[in-house]
Design a protein around this motif. Structure first.
Motif, PDB file in Angstrom:
ATOM      1  N   LEU A 276      -5.816   3.085 -12.073  1.00  0.00           N
ATOM      2  CA  LEU A 276      -5.196   3.413 -10.788  1.00  0.00           C
ATOM      3  C   LEU A 276      -5.066   4.914 -10.562  1.00  0.00           C
ATOM      4  O   LEU A 276      -4.740   5.343  -9.461  1.00  0.00           O
ATOM      5  N   LEU A 286     -10.754  -1.285  -5.977  1.00  0.00           N
ATOM      6  CA  LEU A 286     -10.225  -1.469  -4.622  1.00  0.00           C
ATOM      7  C   LEU A 286     -11.220  -2.195  -3.735  1.00  0.00           C
ATOM      8  O   LEU A 286     -10.845  -3.068  -2.941  1.00  0.00           O
ATOM      9  N   TYR A 306      -1.872  -1.164  -1.651  1.00  0.00           N
ATOM     10  CA  TYR A 306      -1.658   0.009  -2.502  1.00  0.00           C
ATOM     11  C   TYR A 306      -0.203   0.077  -2.968  1.00  0.00           C
ATOM     12  O   TYR A 306       0.078   0.344  -4.143  1.00  0.00           O
ATOM     13  N   THR A 309       0.268  -2.449  -5.722  1.00  0.00           N
ATOM     14  CA  THR A 309      -0.283  -2.013  -7.006  1.00  0.00           C
ATOM     15  C   THR A 309       0.569  -0.916  -7.639  1.00  0.00           C
ATOM     16  O   THR A 309       0.719  -0.861  -8.861  1.00  0.00           O
ATOM     17  N   GLN A 310       1.136  -0.052  -6.812  1.00  0.00           N
ATOM     18  CA  GLN A 310       2.011   0.988  -7.354  1.00  0.00           C
ATOM     19  C   GLN A 310       3.271   0.376  -7.953  1.00  0.00           C
ATOM     20  O   GLN A 310       3.758   0.827  -9.001  1.00  0.00           O
TER      21      GLN A 310
END
Length: 396
Positions: A276, A286, A306, A309-310
């Motif tokens: 990432l 992605l 996003y 995923t963070q």
């Protein structure tokens, strides 16, 4: 005033060779170079911004929004559970693995156009984003499925049936409402991943490492694997997480365990290799992720994915827990399952209130249903499960 008649020696107007240039030419040349440099920088900035914008639009355009399911759920808002006060800020995402056999999935046989939820996982993200809990819901567990709208516009009758039939009857909306009804947990988002999408995702990260206790030779699952530690790609990875009869005791219990170990290994790889944080590694992931999933309107944008995923990246792997909702053979049909009570209710109560769950390694304690009994109906039991930091090979 009188003129000066004094004679002066002539002066040489040509500067020596090593003298610095002077006059108006020097600042003009300097300005010209500054203008050229600024123009190049400006061009690079514009070009980079354009490329980033094109890339963003490309990835964002990959994502498919399931607007039909959103509309169905909106019409039934009054029947859906509300969020409890203790869970403000937490999120519940239903991950649905579809065995749809149409389009790119037609090579797997079966009737085109039919689909069931081959795998369903309820992912709970704690409000502080320091914990994540993934609960597998057995496909063969007997549950009460509410009346759902079918693809042809008619409505099904409510009734008791195995869980994966909800998806075939009424698609994601029916699965979501079934989970909400049996758990009392509000599903905030959902993601659907089919066979082809799963393979694409696995290949995008360069394969996932698994540990195979014994050699596997299964033509139907397209598996031919030696025993030991190895990295699986696309087709083999799909066969590994789907196969039942040729692996272990052939039960859905062990298949769900393999799926959980596979996801744990995937998380470890993403975190350890800095996927990432590395643009060269992140782009194919992605691109694969956005091309492979269908999601609700609130999650079907690159920005929303996003952010998700963070959130997941920031959770330490020991605090990512995998377990299966407690169940045992169904009393009226041993080929089906039923939930164990009160432990299943305690599990869903803990998630609804955003409380952490205690787990022990599979087979490390009493209880054929995967549960160490709690001392009272209100206390939370210890469930059979695993955390994402545990290497499956280290357990053999």
């Amino acid at each position: 005033m009188a003129e000066d008649d004094t004679e002066h020696p002539p002066t040489d107007q040509t500067p020596p060779d090593d003298a610095p240039p002077s006059g108006p030419g020097r600042p003009r040349r300097r300005r010209r170079w500054l203008m050229i440099t600024a123009g190049v920088v400006a061009f690079l900035l514009v070009a980079t911004g354009a490329l980033l914008w094109i890339a963003y639009r490309k990835l964002d355009g990959n994502i498919r929004t399931d607007s039909a399911t959103d509309r169905l759920l909106a019409k039934l808002e009054g029947e859906r559970p509300s969020r409890s006060a203790g869970a403000d800020g937490s999120e519940n995402i239903l991950l649905i693995g579809s065995d749809d056999r149409s389009g790119a999935n037609s090579s797997y046989g079966g009737e085109a156009g039919t689909q069931r939820s081959d795998t369903t996982i309820l992912l709970h993200l704690a409000a502080d984003r320091k914990r994540a809990t993934a609960v597998s819901i057995p496909r063969d567990v007997m549950v009460t499925v509410p009346s759902c709208e079918k693809p042809d516009g008619s409505r099904s009758k409510p009734g008791t049936m195995q869980f994966n039939w909800a998806f075939e009857l009424g698609g994601p909306a029916c699965s979501i409402r079934t989970v909400e009804q049996l758990s009392g947990i509000r599903i905030d988002h959902y993601v659907i991943l089919d066979f082809s999408g799963f393979k694409t995702m696995v290949d995008a990260i360069g394969g996932v490492e698994v540990c195979v206790p014994q050699a596997i030779h299964d033509k139907d699952a397209k598996l031919d694997l030696p025993a030991g530690r190895q990295v699986l790609h696309g087709e083999q990875a799909l066969g590994y997480v789907r196969a039942r009869e040729s692996l272990g005791d052939g039960s859905d219990t062990q298949r769900m365990g393999r799926q959980q170990q596979f996801l744990a290994s995937l998380i470890r790889k993403v975190q350890s290799q800095g996927v990432l944080l590395n643009p060269a590694k992140l782009w194919p992931v992605l691109d694969a992720a956005t091309s492979s999933v269908k999601a609700d309107g609130g999650l079907s944008s690159l920005g929303a994915l996003y952010d998700l995923t963070q959130d997941l990246r920031g959770i330490p792997s020991p605090d990512v827990v995998f377990l299966t909702a407690p169940r045992r053979p169904y009393r009226y049909d041993s080929d089906r399952d039923e939930f164990v009570q009160p432990q299943t209710t305690q599990l869903f109560d803990a998630l609804r209130a955003d409380r952490p769950l205690a787990v022990r390694p599979p087979g490390a304690g009493p209880g054929s249903d995967g549960v160490t009994a709690s001392p009272s109906a209100s206390a939370s039991p210890t469930f059979e499960g695993r955390t994402a930091d545990v290497d499956a090979c280290a357990q053999h």
